[in-house]
Design a protein around this motif. Structure first.
Motif, PDB file in Angstrom:
ATOM      1  N   GLU A   3     -31.322 -79.466-126.262  1.00  0.00           N
ATOM      2  CA  GLU A   3     -31.375 -78.121-126.841  1.00  0.00           C
ATOM      3  C   GLU A   3     -32.223 -77.182-125.990  1.00  0.00           C
ATOM      4  O   GLU A   3     -31.951 -75.979-125.952  1.00  0.00           O
ATOM      5  CB  GLU A   3     -31.916 -78.165-128.284  1.00  0.00           C
ATOM      6  N   LEU A   4     -33.231 -77.713-125.281  1.00  0.00           N
ATOM      7  CA  LEU A   4     -34.066 -76.860-124.437  1.00  0.00           C
ATOM      8  C   LEU A   4     -33.248 -76.273-123.293  1.00  0.00           C
ATOM      9  O   LEU A   4     -33.381 -75.088-122.983  1.00  0.00           O
ATOM     10  CB  LEU A   4     -35.277 -77.626-123.903  1.00  0.00           C
ATOM     11  N   SER A   5     -32.381 -77.069-122.670  1.00  0.00           N
ATOM     12  CA  SER A   5     -31.553 -76.517-121.590  1.00  0.00           C
ATOM     13  C   SER A   5     -30.549 -75.513-122.142  1.00  0.00           C
ATOM     14  O   SER A   5     -30.254 -74.499-121.497  1.00  0.00           O
ATOM     15  CB  SER A   5     -30.854 -77.634-120.811  1.00  0.00           C
ATOM     16  N   ILE A   6     -30.047 -75.746-123.334  1.00  0.00           N
ATOM     17  CA  ILE A   6     -29.126 -74.792-123.966  1.00  0.00           C
ATOM     18  C   ILE A   6     -29.866 -73.505-124.298  1.00  0.00           C
ATOM     19  O   ILE A   6     -29.369 -72.397-124.042  1.00  0.00           O
ATOM     20  CB  ILE A   6     -28.481 -75.410-125.223  1.00  0.00           C
ATOM     21  N   ALA A   7     -31.071 -73.632-124.864  1.00  0.00           N
ATOM     22  CA  ALA A   7     -31.869 -72.451-125.203  1.00  0.00           C
ATOM     23  C   ALA A   7     -32.206 -71.641-123.953  1.00  0.00           C
ATOM     24  O   ALA A   7     -32.158 -70.405-123.970  1.00  0.00           O
ATOM     25  CB  ALA A   7     -33.137 -72.870-125.935  1.00  0.00           C
ATOM     26  N   THR A   8     -32.530 -72.322-122.868  1.00  0.00           N
ATOM     27  CA  THR A   8     -32.835 -71.638-121.609  1.00  0.00           C
ATOM     28  C   THR A   8     -31.620 -70.858-121.124  1.00  0.00           C
ATOM     29  O   THR A   8     -31.738 -69.713-120.696  1.00  0.00           O
ATOM     30  CB  THR A   8     -33.294 -72.653-120.539  1.00  0.00           C
ATOM     31  N   ALA A   9     -30.453 -71.466-121.223  1.00  0.00           N
ATOM     32  CA  ALA A   9     -29.218 -70.779-120.822  1.00  0.00           C
ATOM     33  C   ALA A   9     -28.943 -69.576-121.726  1.00  0.00           C
ATOM     34  O   ALA A   9     -28.494 -68.524-121.249  1.00  0.00           O
ATOM     35  CB  ALA A   9     -28.044 -71.750-120.855  1.00  0.00           C
ATOM     36  N   ALA A  47     -36.520 -74.792-129.553  1.00  0.00           N
ATOM     37  CA  ALA A  47     -36.398 -74.733-128.100  1.00  0.00           C
ATOM     38  C   ALA A  47     -36.288 -73.288-127.614  1.00  0.00           C
ATOM     39  O   ALA A  47     -36.823 -72.936-126.558  1.00  0.00           O
ATOM     40  CB  ALA A  47     -35.195 -75.546-127.639  1.00  0.00           C
ATOM     41  N   PHE A  48     -35.620 -72.442-128.385  1.00  0.00           N
ATOM     42  CA  PHE A  48     -35.491 -71.024-128.020  1.00  0.00           C
ATOM     43  C   PHE A  48     -36.867 -70.366-127.983  1.00  0.00           C
ATOM     44  O   PHE A  48     -37.155 -69.565-127.090  1.00  0.00           O
ATOM     45  CB  PHE A  48     -34.567 -70.316-129.016  1.00  0.00           C
ATOM     46  N   GLU A  49     -37.712 -70.699-128.949  1.00  0.00           N
ATOM     47  CA  GLU A  49     -39.059 -70.132-128.979  1.00  0.00           C
ATOM     48  C   GLU A  49     -39.849 -70.522-127.733  1.00  0.00           C
ATOM     49  O   GLU A  49     -40.648 -69.741-127.222  1.00  0.00           O
ATOM     50  CB  GLU A  49     -39.784 -70.564-130.247  1.00  0.00           C
ATOM     51  N   VAL A  50     -39.624 -71.708-127.223  1.00  0.00           N
ATOM     52  CA  VAL A  50     -40.281 -72.164-125.993  1.00  0.00           C
ATOM     53  C   VAL A  50     -39.660 -71.470-124.781  1.00  0.00           C
ATOM     54  O   VAL A  50     -40.373 -70.967-123.907  1.00  0.00           O
ATOM     55  CB  VAL A  50     -40.168 -73.702-125.854  1.00  0.00           C
ATOM     56  N   ALA A  51     -38.334 -71.415-124.722  1.00  0.00           N
ATOM     57  CA  ALA A  51     -37.621 -70.880-123.560  1.00  0.00           C
ATOM     58  C   ALA A  51     -37.818 -69.375-123.388  1.00  0.00           C
ATOM     59  O   ALA A  51     -37.795 -68.875-122.256  1.00  0.00           O
ATOM     60  CB  ALA A  51     -36.130 -71.199-123.669  1.00  0.00           C
ATOM     61  N   ARG A  52     -38.010 -68.648-124.472  1.00  0.00           N
ATOM     62  CA  ARG A  52     -38.117 -67.188-124.384  1.00  0.00           C
ATOM     63  C   ARG A  52     -39.486 -66.730-123.886  1.00  0.00           C
ATOM     64  O   ARG A  52     -39.648 -65.598-123.445  1.00  0.00           O
ATOM     65  CB  ARG A  52     -37.825 -66.558-125.744  1.00  0.00           C
ATOM     66  N   ALA A  60     -37.944 -62.030-129.222  1.00  0.00           N
ATOM     67  CA  ALA A  60     -36.613 -62.061-129.845  1.00  0.00           C
ATOM     68  C   ALA A  60     -36.484 -63.219-130.830  1.00  0.00           C
ATOM     69  O   ALA A  60     -37.076 -64.282-130.651  1.00  0.00           O
ATOM     70  CB  ALA A  60     -35.534 -62.171-128.777  1.00  0.00           C
ATOM     71  N   LEU A  61     -35.703 -62.985-131.847  1.00  0.00           N
ATOM     72  CA  LEU A  61     -35.366 -64.021-132.820  1.00  0.00           C
ATOM     73  C   LEU A  61     -34.028 -64.635-132.445  1.00  0.00           C
ATOM     74  O   LEU A  61     -33.157 -63.967-131.897  1.00  0.00           O
ATOM     75  CB  LEU A  61     -35.259 -63.424-134.222  1.00  0.00           C
ATOM     76  N   LEU A  62     -33.852 -65.896-132.804  1.00  0.00           N
ATOM     77  CA  LEU A  62     -32.557 -66.556-132.635  1.00  0.00           C
ATOM     78  C   LEU A  62     -31.947 -66.714-134.011  1.00  0.00           C
ATOM     79  O   LEU A  62     -32.543 -67.313-134.905  1.00  0.00           O
ATOM     80  CB  LEU A  62     -32.706 -67.924-131.973  1.00  0.00           C
ATOM     81  N   VAL A  63     -30.756 -66.158-134.187  1.00  0.00           N
ATOM     82  CA  VAL A  63     -30.019 -66.283-135.440  1.00  0.00           C
ATOM     83  C   VAL A  63     -28.886 -67.266-135.189  1.00  0.00           C
ATOM     84  O   VAL A  63     -28.037 -67.038-134.327  1.00  0.00           O
ATOM     85  CB  VAL A  63     -29.449 -64.919-135.903  1.00  0.00           C
ATOM     86  N   VAL A  64     -28.894 -68.378-135.923  1.00  0.00           N
ATOM     87  CA  VAL A  64     -27.884 -69.419-135.727  1.00  0.00           C
ATOM     88  C   VAL A  64     -26.890 -69.375-136.883  1.00  0.00           C
ATOM     89  O   VAL A  64     -27.270 -69.514-138.040  1.00  0.00           O
ATOM     90  CB  VAL A  64     -28.535 -70.824-135.650  1.00  0.00           C
ATOM     91  N   GLU A  65     -25.629 -69.141-136.542  1.00  0.00           N
ATOM     92  CA  GLU A  65     -24.547 -69.191-137.525  1.00  0.00           C
ATOM     93  C   GLU A  65     -23.856 -70.538-137.356  1.00  0.00           C
ATOM     94  O   GLU A  65     -23.291 -70.821-136.303  1.00  0.00           O
ATOM     95  CB  GLU A  65     -23.547 -68.063-137.296  1.00  0.00           C
ATOM     96  N   GLN A  66     -23.923 -71.359-138.383  1.00  0.00           N
ATOM     97  CA  GLN A  66     -23.302 -72.678-138.307  1.00  0.00           C
ATOM     98  C   GLN A  66     -21.823 -72.581-138.677  1.00  0.00           C
ATOM     99  O   GLN A  66     -21.464 -71.896-139.636  1.00  0.00           O
ATOM    100  CB  GLN A  66     -24.035 -73.653-139.216  1.00  0.00           C
TER     101      GLN A  66
END
Length: 118
Positions: A3-9, A47-52, A60-66
Motif C-alpha cells: 500500500e505504501l508504493s501505491i500511496a506514493t504513486a 500509507a497515504f499519510e506517510v507518502a504525502r 491532503a485527505l485521502l477519500v477511499v470509495e470502496q
C-alpha cells in the motif's frame, strides 16, 4: 506493505494532475478501490499519510470509495455480488461466471484543490 508504493504513486500522480490544472495545493484525493484489488483501504489511508509528507499534498485527505465486486451471468442475465472470498457461481441459475464486471478498480477519480483565499 505494498500500500505504501501505491500511496506514493497516488501522491505523485495527484500532484502531476493538480499542476496540469494550475495548482499544486491539494485538499483531497478521491480513489476508487475494488474489493478484489488486493488493497486494504485502512492500510492505504495510513500509507497515504506517510507518502504525502513533504509534498504539495502534505495536508491532503485521502477519500477511499470502496467498490463491491460484481460478476455477470450471461445465460440468465443476472449480475451478482461475488463476496469475499469471491464466489463466482450465479445465485439464480447455479452456473459459474467468467465475467467480472467490477471489483478490481484502483483509480484516482477526483482531486480537490485547496480553495483560493477570498
Amino acid at each position: 506493505m505494498h500500500e505504501l508504493s501505491i500511496a506514493t504513486a497516488i501522491v505523485e500522480q495527484a500532484g502531476e494532475l493538480a499542476r496540469e490544472d494550475g495548482t499544486d495545493a491539494v485538499a483531497a484525493v478521491t480513489v476508487r478501490v475494488g474489493e478484489l484489488a488486493g488493497v486494504v483501504p485502512d492500510a492505504l489511508t495510513f500509507a497515504f499519510e506517510v507518502a504525502r509528507d513533504g509534498t504539495p499534498l502534505a495536508s491532503a485527505l485521502l477519500v477511499v470509495e470502496q467498490v463491491t465486486a460484481h460478476a455477470y451471468c450471461a445465460p440468465c442475465a443476472e449480475e451478482f455480488a461475488v463476496g469475499m472470498p469471491p464466489f463466482f457461481w450465479c445465485p439464480r441459475c447455479d452456473r459459474p461466471s467468467q465475467d467480472l464486471r467490477s471489483g478490481r478498480e484502483l483509480e484516482i477519480t477526483a482531486i480537490e484543490p485547496v480553495p483560493a483565499p477570498p
